[in-house]
Design a protein around this motif. Structure first.
Motif, PDB file in Angstrom:
ATOM      1  N   GLY A 148       0.798  -1.209   0.000  1.00 37.94           N
ATOM      2  CA  GLY A 148       0.000   0.000   0.000  1.00 37.94           C
ATOM      3  C   GLY A 148       0.831   1.259   0.000  1.00 37.94           C
ATOM      4  N   ALA A 193       0.653   4.084  -2.791  1.00 37.11           N
ATOM      5  CA  ALA A 193       0.253   5.429  -2.368  1.00 37.11           C
ATOM      6  C   ALA A 193       1.298   6.446  -2.800  1.00 37.11           C
ATOM      7  CB  ALA A 193       0.061   5.467  -0.858  1.00 37.11           C
ATOM      8  N   SER A 235       0.934   6.900  -6.521  1.00 42.79           N
ATOM      9  CA  SER A 235      -0.333   7.554  -6.843  1.00 42.79           C
ATOM     10  C   SER A 235      -0.284   9.047  -6.532  1.00 42.79           C
ATOM     11  CB  SER A 235      -1.456   6.867  -6.061  1.00 42.79           C
ATOM     12  OG  SER A 235      -2.503   7.752  -5.791  1.00 42.79           O
ATOM     13  N   GLN A 236       0.289   9.370  -5.380  1.00 38.14           N
ATOM     14  CA  GLN A 236       0.333  10.783  -4.998  1.00 38.14           C
ATOM     15  C   GLN A 236       1.272  11.584  -5.891  1.00 38.14           C
ATOM     16  OE1 GLN A 236       1.009  10.921  -0.747  1.00 38.14           O
ATOM     17  NE2 GLN A 236      -0.731   9.560  -0.418  1.00 38.14           N
ATOM     18  N   LEU A 281      -2.510   9.636 -13.702  1.00 41.01           N
ATOM     19  CA  LEU A 281      -3.280   8.695 -12.932  1.00 41.01           C
ATOM     20  C   LEU A 281      -2.492   7.391 -12.855  1.00 41.01           C
ATOM     21  CD1 LEU A 281      -6.010   9.584 -12.006  1.00 41.01           C
ATOM     22  CD2 LEU A 281      -7.037   8.201 -13.800  1.00 41.01           C
ATOM     23  N   THR A 282      -2.642   6.676 -11.763  1.00 42.94           N
ATOM     24  CA  THR A 282      -1.970   5.380 -11.676  1.00 42.94           C
ATOM     25  C   THR A 282      -2.978   4.264 -11.851  1.00 42.94           C
ATOM     26  OG1 THR A 282      -2.169   5.697  -9.298  1.00 42.94           O
ATOM     27  CG2 THR A 282       0.003   5.933 -10.240  1.00 42.94           C
ATOM     28  N   ALA A 287      -4.589   4.403   2.917  1.00 43.03           N
ATOM     29  CA  ALA A 287      -4.156   3.039   2.664  1.00 43.03           C
ATOM     30  C   ALA A 287      -2.665   2.889   2.907  1.00 43.03           C
ATOM     31  CB  ALA A 287      -4.487   2.647   1.238  1.00 43.03           C
ATOM     32  N   ALA A 313      -6.401   6.282  -6.373  1.00 39.57           N
ATOM     33  CA  ALA A 313      -6.059   7.615  -5.906  1.00 39.57           C
ATOM     34  C   ALA A 313      -6.010   7.535  -4.396  1.00 39.57           C
ATOM     35  CB  ALA A 313      -7.097   8.633  -6.360  1.00 39.57           C
ATOM     36  N   ASP A 314      -4.845   7.738  -3.849  1.00 38.03           N
ATOM     37  CA  ASP A 314      -4.697   7.655  -2.407  1.00 38.03           C
ATOM     38  C   ASP A 314      -4.716   9.060  -1.830  1.00 38.03           C
ATOM     39  OD1 ASP A 314      -3.418   5.518  -0.196  1.00 38.03           O
ATOM     40  OD2 ASP A 314      -3.127   7.643   0.201  1.00 38.03           O
ATOM     41  N   ALA A 315      -5.700   9.305  -1.006  1.00 38.55           N
ATOM     42  CA  ALA A 315      -5.860  10.647  -0.464  1.00 38.55           C
ATOM     43  C   ALA A 315      -4.754  10.985   0.520  1.00 38.55           C
ATOM     44  CB  ALA A 315      -7.224  10.794   0.191  1.00 38.55           C
ATOM     45  N   GLY A 316      -4.086   9.978   1.025  1.00 34.70           N
ATOM     46  CA  GLY A 316      -2.865  10.216   1.773  1.00 34.70           C
ATOM     47  C   GLY A 316      -2.998  10.540   3.242  1.00 34.70           C
ATOM     48  N   PHE A 356     -10.354  13.840  -4.811  1.00 32.06           N
ATOM     49  CA  PHE A 356      -9.919  12.685  -5.592  1.00 32.06           C
ATOM     50  C   PHE A 356     -11.092  12.028  -6.317  1.00 32.06           C
ATOM     51  CE2 PHE A 356      -6.622  13.537  -2.618  1.00 32.06           C
ATOM     52  CZ  PHE A 356      -5.476  13.361  -3.366  1.00 32.06           C
TER      53      PHE A 356
END
Lengths: 343, 343
Positions: free
Chosen positions: A82, A86, A89-90, A98-99, B75, B102-105, B114
């Motif tokens: 994860g 993450a 993705s960020q 986009l991932t 995540a 999309a990881d909001a983090g 997101f």
DNA sequence: TTGAAAGCGCTAACAT
DNA sequence: ATGTTAGCGCTTTCAA
């Protein structure tokens, strides 16, 4: 229900401009082509209609999807997966990418199929990430567009890779211990089957040597909690001579075992002995009492740097290069290490 | 370098057919429209040229991207994240869908942004996944296209969700213990702040009652290794009365602590006492000796079912429904539980 | 400086 | 049963 969204056409009509003018404004290519006040009117119209360009359409036209594909071997079973995703993705989101992920679902599963599928989907770049650090034979598909490896390296050495700097990690962990005044530091654990172990031990010995200390003792043991418990139990037994000032464990699991062995032996951590882990495994390193001081595996960083490296190449139309980037393993200080007790 | 791929046009020319015929054949709409032998020729030509339809172009035309978006809250820090994403990714791939993440983090990070970004990218459906089980206020954007929640539920109760059946998990874990002959089973751990705890305890007491046993003792403690160690240490102390046959721990971390407390007390696991965990936390439940028997949190299943539910709705053009699907927590038997010692 | 036109590769409605 | 046509929404070249 899929509430019809406005198109560039709508914006153009609203602003009294042409579709192409709208396109130019939205892409920042307007200066010198569209009059400033027209630009302003277009921008206002776009805002008013909440217009946002259709990425699929523009992708089709530009032959760019602004998507980065990530293929993993067995992320499912890794507690670290994860973090990597993450990170990627960020970083990608920050550049408008986009991932998209494809989990091959097993160590043996061949990733080739997923790489092809992602290429079919026209991802602009590809990251191949493995769960554990190792050297792999890179599937051909990867070479056909910008790609990098994360947490693994190319047997042929011709593909860029991002991996943790385990030697440096071993060294810096040891330096941390030395700086706290510890002199007799023992290494515990880590089966011989994993690439990371020798690198960490190399760093360990290097730090010791640099401080003018004799080579550190290395105790064989596995990677798991019980291995650490057993090895530490023996190490702490009075009949086995003076106990070390500190132990440097091959993994957080081993360190957890050592921690409990110390408690069993009536030793205070870190008062009587310091214990150092490796990995920064969530829900473990932070779940013990005291929390484990450890070297964090830079999974998030690997994801981030991998994405950034691909995007940089993409955005500048440059080659991606075959260099291997070594990422620092950050020292995470929790409660299991402290100053040496004796003067 | 982006080796020009063949288009439907090329295939048509190669087979002596029309573009539309090719399209129909590739989409399975050819029967009754294209003669069988023509179909065969087209198929052969496609294979020969290694033609594969351009998903972006077809997406543009069909107004479908065949992408499922997954938005997660944090995540990154969860050891379970990978499993959920892998489950969703694999299920989606099986139906020709791709997963984009999309990881909001962060916990506080608002996922709204997101969700909007993914909608802008025209994902066909959306999964909102949280790291820990809880009830949330669903962002508006989610309601604008097929979406489901994973590991969380809608405060308004109007959105479909996939969550673990913690009550059943608690019950079945207890039944496992009872079936091994254990009678005095004690619950250890789990702070009151997490939704999962009361559900698991409810299942625990229900199983006991169903077997005609008295209500089980519940020992307060946290969620971590040390909490388990301390609670179990007290429980196993001779001065605190007869020890239980088995302990049911709120988490694998607590169980790990209990395991080591048992060893410290000179108890054999599972010979003298059985220990049950919860979560199936990788690199923990499988890292102890003996390995922990535990109830697995169905993260992979949540990802899979969430994806399947969305895809089913998408492919049949149906509404997605507001039901909450409870997913079984599978019993994972390792070495920490065994038959009761006494006759 | 602006606008018209030509596609990117595909699908679906239409005419043959 | 087959082929033709008209876009999906965008970008970019070219002509005005």
């Amino acid at each position: 229900m899929p509430n019809r969204r406005p198109t560039a056409q709508d914006v153009a009509k609203h602003a009294g401009a042409s579709r192409s003018a709208v396109s130019m404004v939205m892409n920042g290519n307007a200066d010198g082509n569209v009059s400033p006040d027209m630009q302003e009117r277009i921008r206002r119209a776009a805002a008013e209609l909440e217009y946002t360009p259709h990425p699929i359409a523009s992708g089709l036209r530009r032959q760019r999807s602004r998507m980065i594909g990530i293929v993993t071997d067995e992320a499912a079973s890794s507690p670290f997966a994860g973090r990597m995703l993450a990170g990627a993705s960020q970083a990608a989101a920050g550049h408008g990418y986009l991932t998209v992920i494809a989990d091959a679902g097993g160590p043996a599963a061949d990733t080739t199929h997923f790489i092809d599928e992602l290429r079919r989907r026209r991802v602009d770049g590809l990251i191949l990430a493995t769960q554990s650090l190792r050297t792999i034979v890179v599937p051909d598909g990867l070479r056909l567009q910008p790609s990098v490896l994360a947490n693994c390296r190319d047997a042929a050495g011709t593909m860029g890779a991002i991996i943790p700097d385990e030697v440096r990690g071993g060294r810096e962990a040891t330096e941390h211990l030395i700086s706290l005044g510890h002199r007799r530091i023992v290494w515990i654990g880590g089966g011989v089957d994993v690439d990371a172990r020798p690198a960490r031990i190399r760093g360990f010995q290097a730090a010791l040597a640099a401080a003018g200390l004799p080579p550190g003792e290395v105790v064989e043991a596995g990677w798991d909690i019980d291995d650490g418990f057993r090895a530490a139990e023996a190490l702490f037994a009075p009949e086995n001579g003076p106990r070390p000032d500190a132990v440097f464990c091959a993994s957080d699991r081993v360190a957890t075992g050592a921690l409990l062995a110390a408690r069993t032996a009536g030793l205070d951590v870190p008062g009587d002995i310091s214990i150092m882990g490796y990995d920064d495994q969530r829900h473990l390193a932070d779940a013990t009492v005291p929390g484990l001081t450890t070297m964090a595996l830079p999974h998030e960083g690997m994801g981030r740097v991998a994405a950034e490296r691909i995007i940089a190449a993409l955005d500048s139309n440059a080659e991606i290069g075959a260099e291997t980037t070594l990422l620092e393993c950050p020292l995470v200080v929790r409660g299991s290490t402290g100053p040496a007790a004796r003067a």
